[in-house]
Design a protein around this motif. Structure first.
Motif, PDB file in Angstrom:
ATOM      1  N   MET A 272       0.708  -1.412  -0.023  1.00  0.00           N
ATOM      2  CA  MET A 272      -0.167  -0.131  -0.036  1.00  0.00           C
ATOM      3  C   MET A 272       0.786   1.291  -0.043  1.00  0.00           C
ATOM      4  O   MET A 272       0.293   2.433  -0.248  1.00  0.00           O
ATOM      5  N   PHE A 273       2.027   1.206   0.314  1.00  0.00           N
ATOM      6  CA  PHE A 273       2.834   2.235   0.463  1.00  0.00           C
ATOM      7  C   PHE A 273       3.571   2.498  -1.025  1.00  0.00           C
ATOM      8  O   PHE A 273       4.275   3.400  -1.256  1.00  0.00           O
ATOM      9  N   ASP A 274       3.362   1.877  -1.959  1.00  0.00           N
ATOM     10  CA  ASP A 274       3.738   2.044  -3.289  1.00  0.00           C
ATOM     11  C   ASP A 274       2.528   2.685  -3.917  1.00  0.00           C
ATOM     12  O   ASP A 274       1.431   2.141  -4.110  1.00  0.00           O
ATOM     13  N   PRO A 275       2.814   3.926  -4.265  1.00  0.00           N
ATOM     14  CA  PRO A 275       1.541   4.868  -4.836  1.00  0.00           C
ATOM     15  C   PRO A 275       0.917   4.249  -6.090  1.00  0.00           C
ATOM     16  O   PRO A 275      -0.456   4.695  -6.265  1.00  0.00           O
ATOM     17  N   VAL A 276       1.511   3.503  -6.725  1.00  0.00           N
ATOM     18  CA  VAL A 276       0.881   3.169  -7.949  1.00  0.00           C
ATOM     19  C   VAL A 276       0.369   1.774  -7.704  1.00  0.00           C
ATOM     20  O   VAL A 276      -1.136   1.436  -8.042  1.00  0.00           O
ATOM     21  N   GLN A 277       0.691   1.079  -6.736  1.00  0.00           N
ATOM     22  CA  GLN A 277      -0.026  -0.275  -6.572  1.00  0.00           C
ATOM     23  C   GLN A 277      -1.165  -0.191  -5.373  1.00  0.00           C
ATOM     24  O   GLN A 277      -2.081  -0.905  -5.157  1.00  0.00           O
ATOM     25  N   ALA A 278      -1.250   1.125  -4.572  1.00  0.00           N
ATOM     26  CA  ALA A 278      -1.920   1.176  -3.492  1.00  0.00           C
ATOM     27  C   ALA A 278      -3.633   1.093  -3.638  1.00  0.00           C
ATOM     28  O   ALA A 278      -4.129   0.212  -2.755  1.00  0.00           O
ATOM     29  N   LEU A 316      -2.735   7.991 -10.614  1.00  0.00           N
ATOM     30  CA  LEU A 316      -1.432   7.818 -10.799  1.00  0.00           C
ATOM     31  C   LEU A 316      -1.091   6.491 -11.521  1.00  0.00           C
ATOM     32  O   LEU A 316      -1.348   5.410 -11.041  1.00  0.00           O
ATOM     33  N   LYS A 317      -0.641   6.582 -12.910  1.00  0.00           N
ATOM     34  CA  LYS A 317      -0.142   5.337 -13.643  1.00  0.00           C
ATOM     35  C   LYS A 317       1.182   4.897 -13.603  1.00  0.00           C
ATOM     36  O   LYS A 317       1.585   3.632 -13.764  1.00  0.00           O
ATOM     37  N   GLU A 318       2.048   5.638 -13.043  1.00  0.00           N
ATOM     38  CA  GLU A 318       3.496   5.295 -13.168  1.00  0.00           C
ATOM     39  C   GLU A 318       4.173   6.497 -12.103  1.00  0.00           C
ATOM     40  O   GLU A 318       3.912   7.501 -11.928  1.00  0.00           O
ATOM     41  N   CYS A 319       5.177   5.858 -11.375  1.00  0.00           N
ATOM     42  CA  CYS A 319       6.091   6.204 -10.386  1.00  0.00           C
ATOM     43  C   CYS A 319       7.222   5.704 -10.411  1.00  0.00           C
ATOM     44  O   CYS A 319       7.369   4.542 -10.041  1.00  0.00           O
ATOM     45  N   LYS A 320       8.333   6.353 -11.058  1.00  0.00           N
ATOM     46  CA  LYS A 320       9.579   5.875 -11.077  1.00  0.00           C
ATOM     47  C   LYS A 320      10.577   5.835  -9.744  1.00  0.00           C
ATOM     48  O   LYS A 320      11.274   5.113  -9.308  1.00  0.00           O
ATOM     49  N   ASP A 321       9.861   6.970  -8.858  1.00  0.00           N
ATOM     50  CA  ASP A 321      10.626   6.921  -7.338  1.00  0.00           C
ATOM     51  C   ASP A 321       9.663   7.227  -6.391  1.00  0.00           C
ATOM     52  O   ASP A 321       9.140   8.173  -6.257  1.00  0.00           O
ATOM     53  N   SER A 322       9.468   6.034  -5.847  1.00  0.00           N
ATOM     54  CA  SER A 322       8.080   6.281  -4.752  1.00  0.00           C
ATOM     55  C   SER A 322       8.521   6.908  -3.753  1.00  0.00           C
ATOM     56  O   SER A 322       7.717   7.807  -3.024  1.00  0.00           O
TER      57      SER A 322
END
Length: 376
Positions: A272-278, A316-322
């Motif tokens: 849940m702390f990965d913004p894309v996966q949350a 949010l579709k992509e986040c290279k640097d969480s």
């Protein structure tokens, strides 16, 4: 979290005359952490270790003293152990002779470079899966093996052995190589991701589950190099599947048994702390109760901010640097940001420490110790 930077730092090394049992190891760890460095045990949020029996027993002793600690068995160790279960006897014999030849003979290395265009890859004691890289190189240049051995005019007992395997078990050798290259490649990729730097824990469950899925897909029929080597022969394809099936069974068993089963449940929540996966994990805020480091007060604050967090990540579709995302958005959700700073400290691998062990082994092996005694 705005000013948080993640660094691996070696703080203590103990060179021991003999191995310690679990009680002795627990006592030494308490001394180093609580006495030498004056770290309150309640401030320890994560411990990562390999899964050898003495370590498992050690942390069973320490668990009651570490109420807020997430304890993770090294996931890179797990993937490495999966690779050890590949059933490839012909390949193992060939690679053993191959690596011995190139480790002992400068002429052999020079000859391979002349034939293949680059120096041979040799396995490293400080890099997991480097043996797979050796197999991959041999497989990629398999058409050059006969030429190389024919040009090796120097004396070595290993050259006739390699020629004999090529002359009598070539098809099986190539098939086992192809199976290891195909089934091992995803495991190697995920191992190196797990051994990386940065905000790793939110991705760890995805990497391990993807590694398991890659083995399932291989046994299910997805294998580029095996198809090339087997040329549609169902018996050879079945043999390749058999070479990998034991590794798949081993991984399934490990992930469904304690202590790794509990670790995976915690890592599921940490996604849940990965913004894309949350928003796409199939879990909710209540699952965060599985994370040992979070107390009731923090969890309640996070529940009150949950709507704001999920709104921030909705599109949010992509986040290279969480970690950068959390630095930029943490002030809007301070409880979640505080929790994310804790999650950033959880390492899914003990690879950094293991490399120190390997380097020390190279520096202080039995032969060197014997030589020092002789010189004295």
């Amino acid at each position: 979290i705005k000013n948080l930077n993640i660094h691996h730092r070696l703080t203590a090394v103990r060179l021991l005359k003999s191995s310690l049992n679990s009680q002795e190891t627990a006592g030494l760890l308490l001394k180093v952490v609580a006495q030498d460095y004056d770290v309150p045990l309640q401030n320890i949020v994560s411990i990562t270790h390999d899964m050898c029996a003495v370590n498992v027993a050690t942390f069973k002793i320490l668990d009651p003293l570490l109420p807020r600690c997430t304890r993770i068995g090294c996931l890179a160790h797990l993937l490495d152990a999966v690779g050890d279960k590949f059933d490839t006897p012909v390949l193992n014999e060939f690679v053993s002779a191959w690596t011995q030849l190139h480790s002992r003979s400068l002429k052999a290395r020079a000859q391979w470079k002349a034939v293949a265009g680059s120096s041979p890859i040799r396995p490293s004691v400080t890099r997991w899966w480097s043996s797979w890289e050796v197999v991959n190189e041999i497989f990629e240049h398999r058409d050059l093996l006969f030429t190389f051995l024919a040009k090796c005019e120097f004396s070595s007992k290993l050259i006739p052995k390699l020629k004999h395997i090529l002359g009598t078990q070539l098809d099986q050798l190539y098939l086992e190589m192809a199976a290891v290259v195909d089934a091992g490649k995803p495991l190697v990729q995920f191992t190196y991701l797990i051994e990386g730097d940065g905000f790793l824990a939110p991705q760890a469950y995805f990497w391990v589950s993807s590694a398991l899925r890659s083995l399932q897909q291989f046994v299910g029929g997805t294998h580029e190099n095996v198809d090339t080597v087997a040329r549609g022969n169902p018996l050879q394809i079945a043999s390749a599947h058999s070479a990998v099936s034991r590794a798949l069974e081993y991984m399934n068993n490990r992930l469904n048994q304690e202590p790794l089963c509990a670790v995976l449940e915690e890592l599921k929540a940490i996604r849940m702390f990965d913004p894309v996966q949350a928003r796409n994990t199939g879990i909710n805020v209540d699952h965060l109760e599985k994370i040992s480091a979070f107390d009731v007060v923090l969890l309640n604050r996070m529940r009150s901010e949950a709507v704001v967090y999920f709104t921030l990540v909705e599109d949010l579709k992509e986040c290279k640097d969480s970690l950068l995302w959390w630095r930029l958005n943490g002030e809007k959700i301070p409880a979640w940001a505080s929790a994310a700073a804790t999650i950033a400290l959880i390492m899914p691998t003990s690879a950094v420490v293991e490399r120190v062990f390997s380097q020390l082994t190279n520096m202080y092996d039995d032969r060197q110790n014997a030589l020092e005694d002789h010189v004295e």
